[in-house]
Design a protein around this motif. Sequence first.
Motif, PDB file in Angstrom:
ATOM      1  N   VAL A  29     160.460 118.428  98.393  1.00 12.25           N
ATOM      2  CA  VAL A  29     160.652 119.569  97.545  1.00 12.25           C
ATOM      3  C   VAL A  29     159.337 120.421  97.160  1.00 12.25           C
ATOM      4  N   ASP A  30     159.593 121.866  97.686  1.00 14.84           N
ATOM      5  CA  ASP A  30     158.508 122.747  97.316  1.00 14.84           C
ATOM      6  C   ASP A  30     158.560 123.486  96.130  1.00 14.84           C
ATOM      7  N   ALA A  31     159.858 123.865  95.715  1.00 16.02           N
ATOM      8  CA  ALA A  31     160.088 124.747  94.757  1.00 16.02           C
ATOM      9  C   ALA A  31     159.267 124.596  93.195  1.00 16.02           C
ATOM     10  N   ASP A  32     158.560 124.989  92.617  1.00 16.52           N
ATOM     11  CA  ASP A  32     157.906 125.015  91.428  1.00 16.52           C
ATOM     12  C   ASP A  32     157.150 123.852  91.338  1.00 16.52           C
ATOM     13  N   ARG A  33     156.714 123.194  92.359  1.00 15.46           N
ATOM     14  CA  ARG A  33     156.047 121.891  92.590  1.00 15.46           C
ATOM     15  C   ARG A  33     154.659 121.906  91.739  1.00 15.46           C
TER      16      ARG A  33
END
Length: 475
Positions: free
Chosen positions: A121-125
């Motif tokens: 997962v990339d989002a908000d990582r």
Amino acid sequence: MSVQQYPVVVIGAGPVGLAAAAHLTERGLDPLVLEAGPSAGSAVRQWSHVRLFSTWGEVVDPAAEKLLAPTGWTRPDASAYPSGGDWAEHYLQPLADALGERVRYGATVTGVSRAGRDRVVDADRESRPFTVHVRYADGREERLLARAVIDASGTWTIPGPAGGDGLPALGERAAADRIAYRVPDLADPAVRARYAGRRTAVIGSGASAFTALAYLADLARSEDGEGTHATWILRRGISGSTFGGGEADQLPARGALGLAAKAAVDAGYADAVTGFRTQAVERDGDGRLVLVGEDGRRLEPVDQVIVLTGFRPDLSFLSELRLNLDERLQAPVELAPLIDPNVHSCGTVYPHGHRELSHPEPGVYLVGMKSYGRAPTFLAMTGYEQVRSTAAALAGDLESADRVELTLPETGVCGGAGLFDTPEAAEADGGGCCAAPAPELVQLTATATATATAPAAAAPAGQTEQSPAGGCCGA
């Protein structure tokens, strides 16, 4: 709660892990050290009988010394050589005690990730804190949150196998009752009885192998050691650098190790088998072990085998993090070219810090012996500089973090390339650093004499850090 308010989790309470905690404390950051063992330097204590080839003056971190000063601690004689036991008792444990509740024992890290984000997962990582899963000695499990993770857990728990292809030799596991992967403590009566009067094969070509050969030679000279003999198994040929840098080594005790091994062979307490890569371990009719090479050679039976072919990092608990590791060494890709034994035999390592240790996952650092992956010849002072730079970077002081000025001692051996002998090297050199004599059993003759004084590189540390076994032309 802001991510910055969480502690920096340090994995491993060995020399480098505790130094990291000292530097973080000095920077006003909150460290939390997780140590799998029951005390500081638990891995170091497992080789307490081995003497470092670095002095006290080279194995005490400056920030740690400042932290210890108010407790009344005084550094031992800077010119003296501590054993692993000395290092743990007189420095590591007092340092851990000074850190107090910031060190937890019996705490094994089983996984590290981002809160609510697996590695896909990339989002908000990058805005998420790290999650550190811990299993305690009493069976409890806990999930901790961290602003950053410094892994100083070392490589002590995963020694290299006997097999020349990097895998256990056929029959190696079945022969476990007669195979050891550490330098033996011959002061222990039970261990001494295992080797006294017996034939032992020592596989490896680094500092630990030198130490084992010297120890076995000392045993052979003793009243209860008559008949003790070693067969030294080298995957390469005998060359000018096989025994290290000798008197040219800028760490004199490190140079003395190779001279001690040479003296043991010269005195007839050991023979050397060159160009031998173990493929199988078999038993004869008496239960003794027969090593079989990839070329079909079968060596004379031995009673015991000591495998000292280096160590490997445990990366399993980091599988949910985005790491950028060299495909060969399993070291950070920016650091790997500086330490790759395929390129240089030994020599020095260019000074490095947080930038060479960084990964695509910001806030994660592999330091100490863990940062070297499978590469040998790590020194404690290298790890201390790594964590000084890393702590400065985490504190936002990039000017200090980038100012890496460590000067490491020369080994006194050539900087030739390669872990593998080549016909070209043999033809060109005819017996130099990387020459490859035809594989054979040889009785070496040497004029150098030395006593076994300083067996291990000053790098052992962390939750699983170790006494490195690598040398110039590592096994």
